[in-house]
Design a protein around this motif. Sequence first.
Motif, PDB file in Angstrom:
ATOM      1  N   LYS A 122       0.843  -1.257   0.041  1.00 32.82           N
ATOM      2  CA  LYS A 122      -0.072   0.164   0.134  1.00 32.82           C
ATOM      3  C   LYS A 122       1.066   1.205   0.051  1.00 32.82           C
ATOM      4  CE  LYS A 122      -4.169  -1.792   2.374  1.00 32.82           C
ATOM      5  NZ  LYS A 122      -4.748  -1.826   3.477  1.00 32.82           N
ATOM      6  N   ALA A 123       1.822   1.261   0.862  1.00 32.83           N
ATOM      7  CA  ALA A 123       2.886   2.377   0.652  1.00 32.83           C
ATOM      8  C   ALA A 123       3.589   2.230  -0.321  1.00 32.83           C
ATOM      9  CB  ALA A 123       3.818   2.060   1.909  1.00 32.83           C
ATOM     10  N   CYS A 125       2.112   1.986  -3.496  1.00 31.95           N
ATOM     11  CA  CYS A 125       1.266   2.298  -4.172  1.00 31.95           C
ATOM     12  C   CYS A 125       1.202   3.915  -3.979  1.00 31.95           C
ATOM     13  CB  CYS A 125       0.013   1.766  -4.046  1.00 31.95           C
ATOM     14  SG  CYS A 125      -0.159   0.078  -4.881  1.00 31.95           S
ATOM     15  N   ASP A 126       1.331   4.189  -2.812  1.00 35.27           N
ATOM     16  CA  ASP A 126       1.459   5.709  -2.470  1.00 35.27           C
ATOM     17  C   ASP A 126       2.288   6.432  -3.078  1.00 35.27           C
ATOM     18  OD1 ASP A 126      -1.227   5.234  -1.103  1.00 35.27           O
ATOM     19  OD2 ASP A 126       0.016   5.313   1.028  1.00 35.27           O
ATOM     20  N   ARG A 127       3.525   5.959  -3.056  1.00 34.61           N
ATOM     21  CA  ARG A 127       4.649   6.273  -3.586  1.00 34.61           C
ATOM     22  C   ARG A 127       4.647   6.500  -5.251  1.00 34.61           C
ATOM     23  NH1 ARG A 127       7.099   3.181   0.476  1.00 34.61           N
ATOM     24  NH2 ARG A 127       7.763   1.464  -0.972  1.00 34.61           N
ATOM     25  N   GLY A 130       1.526   8.917  -5.493  1.00 32.95           N
ATOM     26  CA  GLY A 130       1.402  10.027  -4.778  1.00 32.95           C
ATOM     27  C   GLY A 130       2.078  11.356  -5.466  1.00 32.95           C
ATOM     28  N   SER A 131       3.304  11.344  -5.960  1.00 32.19           N
ATOM     29  CA  SER A 131       3.688  12.616  -6.360  1.00 32.19           C
ATOM     30  C   SER A 131       3.284  12.868  -8.013  1.00 32.19           C
ATOM     31  CB  SER A 131       5.317  12.563  -6.114  1.00 32.19           C
ATOM     32  OG  SER A 131       5.712  11.439  -6.409  1.00 32.19           O
TER      33      SER A 131
END
Length: 131
Positions: A122-123, A125-127, A130-131
Amino acid sequence: MDLDELADRLEQAADRVGPEVNRTVQQQARLLRAMIRYNASGRPGPNIITGDYFDSWGPAQPFAVPDGGGATLGTSEPQGRRLEYGFMNMYDSLGRFFQQPPYPHVEPAVNELSDEYEDAFKAACDRIFGS
């Protein structure tokens, strides 16, 4: 955000998928190795006698897969399966009878880290997005 910006963001995210997935897999393999070695350092897992079995859990071997990566982790020591699963009421190739109970150390490590695997991806995917 208009459709052109969305297309650019998705293209940038696509370029990050492979490296982020590989990085996450390799990190999880390192954590799993550490946990297995910890569990193989005494009860309820096997006790350390010479340290050879503990040391046989070497670094994970990474391998490439499309859009990511993988890792192989294991031991080359012959007692690995006997320690994990036991060797009860059996004879070995020399005719010796064994009553060796299991000292699980791999399965508990996998079970303990399974929730962290989900969180790690999940982290990732956020990376990626995310940006």
